[in-house]
Design a protein around this motif. Structure first.
Motif, PDB file in Angstrom:
ATOM      1  N   GLY A 117      13.151  -0.550   8.972  1.00  0.00           N
ATOM      2  CA  GLY A 117      12.597  -1.117  10.200  1.00  0.00           C
ATOM      3  C   GLY A 117      13.096  -2.522  10.468  1.00  0.00           C
ATOM      4  N   ASP A 118      12.968  -2.948  11.702  1.00  0.00           N
ATOM      5  CA  ASP A 118      13.457  -4.284  12.068  1.00  0.00           C
ATOM      6  C   ASP A 118      12.376  -5.359  11.907  1.00  0.00           C
ATOM      7  N   GLY A 119      11.173  -4.923  11.503  1.00  0.00           N
ATOM      8  CA  GLY A 119      10.111  -5.904  11.274  1.00  0.00           C
ATOM      9  C   GLY A 119       9.452  -6.407  12.539  1.00  0.00           C
ATOM     10  N   ARG A 120       9.859  -5.871  13.652  1.00  0.00           N
ATOM     11  CA  ARG A 120       9.380  -6.431  14.926  1.00  0.00           C
ATOM     12  C   ARG A 120       8.435  -5.486  15.655  1.00  0.00           C
ATOM     13  N   ASP A 150      -4.952   0.488  13.398  1.00  0.00           N
ATOM     14  CA  ASP A 150      -3.599   0.930  13.761  1.00  0.00           C
ATOM     15  C   ASP A 150      -3.568   1.852  14.976  1.00  0.00           C
ATOM     16  N   ARG A 161      14.632  -1.129  21.184  1.00  0.00           N
ATOM     17  CA  ARG A 161      13.941   0.148  20.998  1.00  0.00           C
ATOM     18  C   ARG A 161      14.811   1.171  21.717  1.00  0.00           C
ATOM     19  N   ALA A 171       9.998  -3.473   4.477  1.00  0.00           N
ATOM     20  CA  ALA A 171      10.443  -3.027   5.808  1.00  0.00           C
ATOM     21  C   ALA A 171      11.291  -1.754   5.789  1.00  0.00           C
ATOM     22  N   ARG A 172      11.825  -1.385   4.637  1.00  0.00           N
ATOM     23  CA  ARG A 172      12.750  -0.234   4.606  1.00  0.00           C
ATOM     24  C   ARG A 172      13.781  -0.366   5.736  1.00  0.00           C
ATOM     25  N   ASN A 219      -3.563   4.477   7.196  1.00  0.00           N
ATOM     26  CA  ASN A 219      -4.186   4.029   8.445  1.00  0.00           C
ATOM     27  C   ASN A 219      -5.687   4.313   8.437  1.00  0.00           C
ATOM     28  N   LEU A 231       4.687   1.997   0.977  1.00  0.00           N
ATOM     29  CA  LEU A 231       4.732   1.637   2.400  1.00  0.00           C
ATOM     30  C   LEU A 231       4.553   0.125   2.458  1.00  0.00           C
ATOM     31  N   GLY A 232       3.359  -0.340   2.718  1.00  0.00           N
ATOM     32  CA  GLY A 232       3.122  -1.785   2.753  1.00  0.00           C
ATOM     33  C   GLY A 232       3.452  -2.382   4.107  1.00  0.00           C
ATOM     34  N   ASP A 233       3.143  -3.659   4.235  1.00  0.00           N
ATOM     35  CA  ASP A 233       3.372  -4.371   5.497  1.00  0.00           C
ATOM     36  C   ASP A 233       4.863  -4.611   5.707  1.00  0.00           C
ATOM     37  N   GLY A 234       5.497  -3.719   6.446  1.00  0.00           N
ATOM     38  CA  GLY A 234       6.922  -3.885   6.713  1.00  0.00           C
ATOM     39  C   GLY A 234       7.200  -4.897   7.803  1.00  0.00           C
ATOM     40  N   ARG A 235       6.202  -5.079   8.664  1.00  0.00           N
ATOM     41  CA  ARG A 235       6.403  -6.005   9.781  1.00  0.00           C
ATOM     42  C   ARG A 235       5.111  -6.760  10.074  1.00  0.00           C
ATOM     43  N   TYR A 261       0.852  -1.191   0.000  1.00  0.00           N
ATOM     44  CA  TYR A 261       0.000   0.000   0.000  1.00  0.00           C
ATOM     45  C   TYR A 261       0.884   1.236   0.000  1.00  0.00           C
TER      46      TYR A 261
HETATM   47  P1  AMP Z   1       2.420   2.712  11.064  1.00  0.00           P
HETATM   48  O1  AMP Z   1       2.927   4.053  11.441  1.00  0.00           O
HETATM   49  O2  AMP Z   1       2.518   1.683  12.156  1.00  0.00           O
HETATM   50  O3  AMP Z   1       1.066   2.747  10.458  1.00  0.00           O
HETATM   51  O4  AMP Z   1       3.435   2.153   9.963  1.00  0.00           O
HETATM   52  C1  AMP Z   1       3.786   2.873   8.812  1.00  0.00           C
HETATM   53  C2  AMP Z   1       4.659   2.022   7.929  1.00  0.00           C
HETATM   54  O5  AMP Z   1       5.876   1.689   8.584  1.00  0.00           O
HETATM   55  C3  AMP Z   1       4.046   0.704   7.525  1.00  0.00           C
HETATM   56  O6  AMP Z   1       4.444   0.462   6.196  1.00  0.00           O
HETATM   57  C4  AMP Z   1       4.658  -0.274   8.484  1.00  0.00           C
HETATM   58  O7  AMP Z   1       4.682  -1.591   7.982  1.00  0.00           O
HETATM   59  C5  AMP Z   1       6.064   0.279   8.637  1.00  0.00           C
HETATM   60  N1  AMP Z   1       6.698  -0.098   9.911  1.00  0.00           N
HETATM   61  C6  AMP Z   1       6.392   0.368  11.154  1.00  0.00           C
HETATM   62  N2  AMP Z   1       7.189  -0.190  12.088  1.00  0.00           N
HETATM   63  C7  AMP Z   1       8.015  -1.041  11.440  1.00  0.00           C
HETATM   64  C8  AMP Z   1       9.087  -1.910  11.850  1.00  0.00           C
HETATM   65  N3  AMP Z   1       9.462  -2.030  13.115  1.00  0.00           N
HETATM   66  N4  AMP Z   1       9.711  -2.623  10.882  1.00  0.00           N
HETATM   67  C9  AMP Z   1       9.360  -2.510   9.591  1.00  0.00           C
HETATM   68  N5  AMP Z   1       8.376  -1.715   9.147  1.00  0.00           N
HETATM   69  C10 AMP Z   1       7.719  -0.973  10.054  1.00  0.00           C
END
Ligand code: AMP
Ligand code: MG
Length: 487
Positions: free
Chosen positions: A126-129, A264, A167, A123-124, A255, A91-95, A79
């Protein structure tokens, strides 16, 4: 193991099949030592899932994405989105992962989705967690919203992974299993549109119609009818947020759902002292997502949805724009009608929102609450007591009650219905200090405060002895509340 899962859960892969261009098949990261922190047994029952199975070692593997039921195709969804007004194309599902769709008792398809299941190609940096505190926050607040009758994604379980996650400090990792009528977002349409693939955009809209508004199929312009349904659902949703004092905190277009469910729960918070300018998120420096701005932001987001859907409305762009503008115009009317009706109900006035004196009473009350920094939730609950003859609890909330006294005379003359007020004005909301307290305790291994909080907020209108703390505003020592996106 697989046979056990198969007998308990059969997941469809509808999104993955129909929208392959936006669905990246992916695997969850292994959870080294999964431990169940909280399971939503009523929701499990609604889904036809056996709580005993979900609590078993195989169940925990399923809840963390480490056991994939045969035939299921977990995917990371693509997405786009406007974040704080700025467009991000990928963006998309990074985690997160969509495990698949499950039919509930009524045969309705629901997404089963994981948050915190490891890095994906989206994930760009991000750690995915995800970590225990924020995932439990989503569990508590989403279930509180559901109990308040507000459309929302649901929380089935939070499982600690047994992994430490960096974190600001090291935190215990967790996976949230989320259930939703879908995870289609405004940003999903923006993503599809940006590919330039009109067929994909059309398939996405068809998928949305199948899942959220089958009646659109019979409309003269089905895709415009879909857009109108989203406008109506969001107008109703945001009115409900406003009526309970909910501040989402990060209303980016990624969101905002197509279904009209709240999604979210990051830096969200419930407002205590009534204040249209209330902002809790530490990163929202421009106060873009303040409490009082939420309706306007929702409308702005819907304009982005209209832009994304434009080629579906009409072949001629000018006519498409005219149709979109006209449909979006309904938002303000629908929002105002829902909010006014809700406010009349909060005041116990059945003569309805169109009554001039009722709307005057609402208009005059809010500045009194703001000026007196009165706790929004407690005030309306106490006003129910005032309707049955005892003014003092409500009156006592005003530093200077003169304005309230004059207002109350006029309000009482309308014959407010105390019992009806008790059904719409909650005693218990997830108050920020109690949420923080419960999350901190849970992160340290003590789940009791979390369960007490859940007991309070999942029956929000049912006042019970022993839960007095849960009905009271934060002590002054709690200070101004700040929330963080670092989830
Ligand atoms: P959010 O602000 O939670 O709605 O996330 C915005 C974007 O950042 C989405 O594409 C999420 O999948 C990505 N994202 C948030 N936290 C992480 C993380 N720890 N690792 C990877 N992607 C993340
Ligand atoms: Mg998000």
């Amino acid at each position: 193991m697989e046979a056990a899962a198969q007998s308990v859960v059969a997941l469809n892969g509808l999104f993955a099949r129909e929208l392959a261009e936006m669905a990246l098949p992916w695997k969850a990261e292994e959870a080294p030592d999964p431990r169940l922190l909280v399971l939503n047994e009523p929701l499990a029952a609604e889904l036809g899932l056996d709580p005993l199975f979900l609590r078993s070692p195989e169940g925990l593997l399923l809840l963390t994405g480490n056991l994939v039921p045969p035939g299921a195709t977990p995917v990371a969804q693509g997405y786009a989105g406007h974040q704080f007004g700025w467009y991000a194309p990928r963006l998309g599902d990074g985690r997160a992962l969509l495990l698949g769709e499950l039919a509930d008792a009524d045969g309705r398809l629901l997404d089963v989705h994981l948050k915190g299941s490891g890095r994906t190609p989206f994930a760009r940096n991000g750690d995915g967690r995800a970590v225990v505190g924020p995932m439990l926050r989503e569990f508590v607040v989403s279930e509180a919203m559901h109990a308040l009758g507000i459309p929302t994604t649901r929380s089935l379980a939070v499982v600690a992974t047994g992994r430490s996650v960096q974190r600001e400090t090291l935190q215990p990792g967790a996976v949230l299993t989320r259930v939703a009528s879908s995870h289609l977002r405004v940003g999903s349409f923006q993503y599809a549109r940006a590919t330039g693939n009109l067929d994909l955009l059309r398939r996405l809209a068809d998928h949305a119609i199948t899942r959220h508004c089958v009646t659109a199929t019979d409309a003269e312009r089905p895709y415009l009818a879909l857009f109108q349904a989203v406008v109506a659902a969001q107008a109703a949703l945001v009115a409900q947020w406003m009526l309970v004092g909910f501040v989402h905190g990060v209303m980016n277009t990624d969101n905002m759902t197509i279904s009209g469910e709240t999604i979210d729960y990051g830096p969200c918070a419930f407002m205590e002292a009534f204040d249209p300018a209330a902002v809790y998120s530490s990163i929202d420096e421009g106060k873009r997502y303040a409490y009082g701005k939420q309706p306007v932001v929702a409308e702005w987001n819907l304009a982005r949805l209209a832009e994304a859907m434009l080629p579906l409305f009409h072949d001629d762009e000018e006519q498409a724009v005219a149709l979109a503008v006209e449909s979006l115009g309904a938002f303000r009317r629908q929002y105002s009608a829902a909010w006014s009706a809700g406010m009349a109900a909060k005041l116990g006035l059945s003569d309805g929102p169109d009554d001039e004196e009722t709307s005057a009473l609402v208009d005059e009350l809010l500045p009194l609450l703001q000026e007196g920094q009165v706790d929004y939730t407690s005030f309306f609950r106490s006003l129910g007591t005032a309707a049955s003859g005892r003014d003092e609890p409500a009156r006592g909330m005003f530093p200077d009650p003169v304005g309230f006294d004059a207002w109350a005379v006029r309000w009482r003359a309308r014959g407010p219905d105390a019992e009806a007020m008790g059904r719409v004005n909650p005693v218990y909301i997830p108050r920020n200090h109690l949420v923080e307290e419960a999350l901190a305790a849970a992160t340290g291994g003590d789940l009791d405060p979390l369960h007490r909080l859940l007991a309070a907020v999942t029956a929000p209108y049912d006042e019970r002895p022993g839960l007095e703390r849960h009905a009271a505003a934060a002590p002054e020592s709690f200070g101004p509340y700040r929330t963080f996106c670092g989830t």
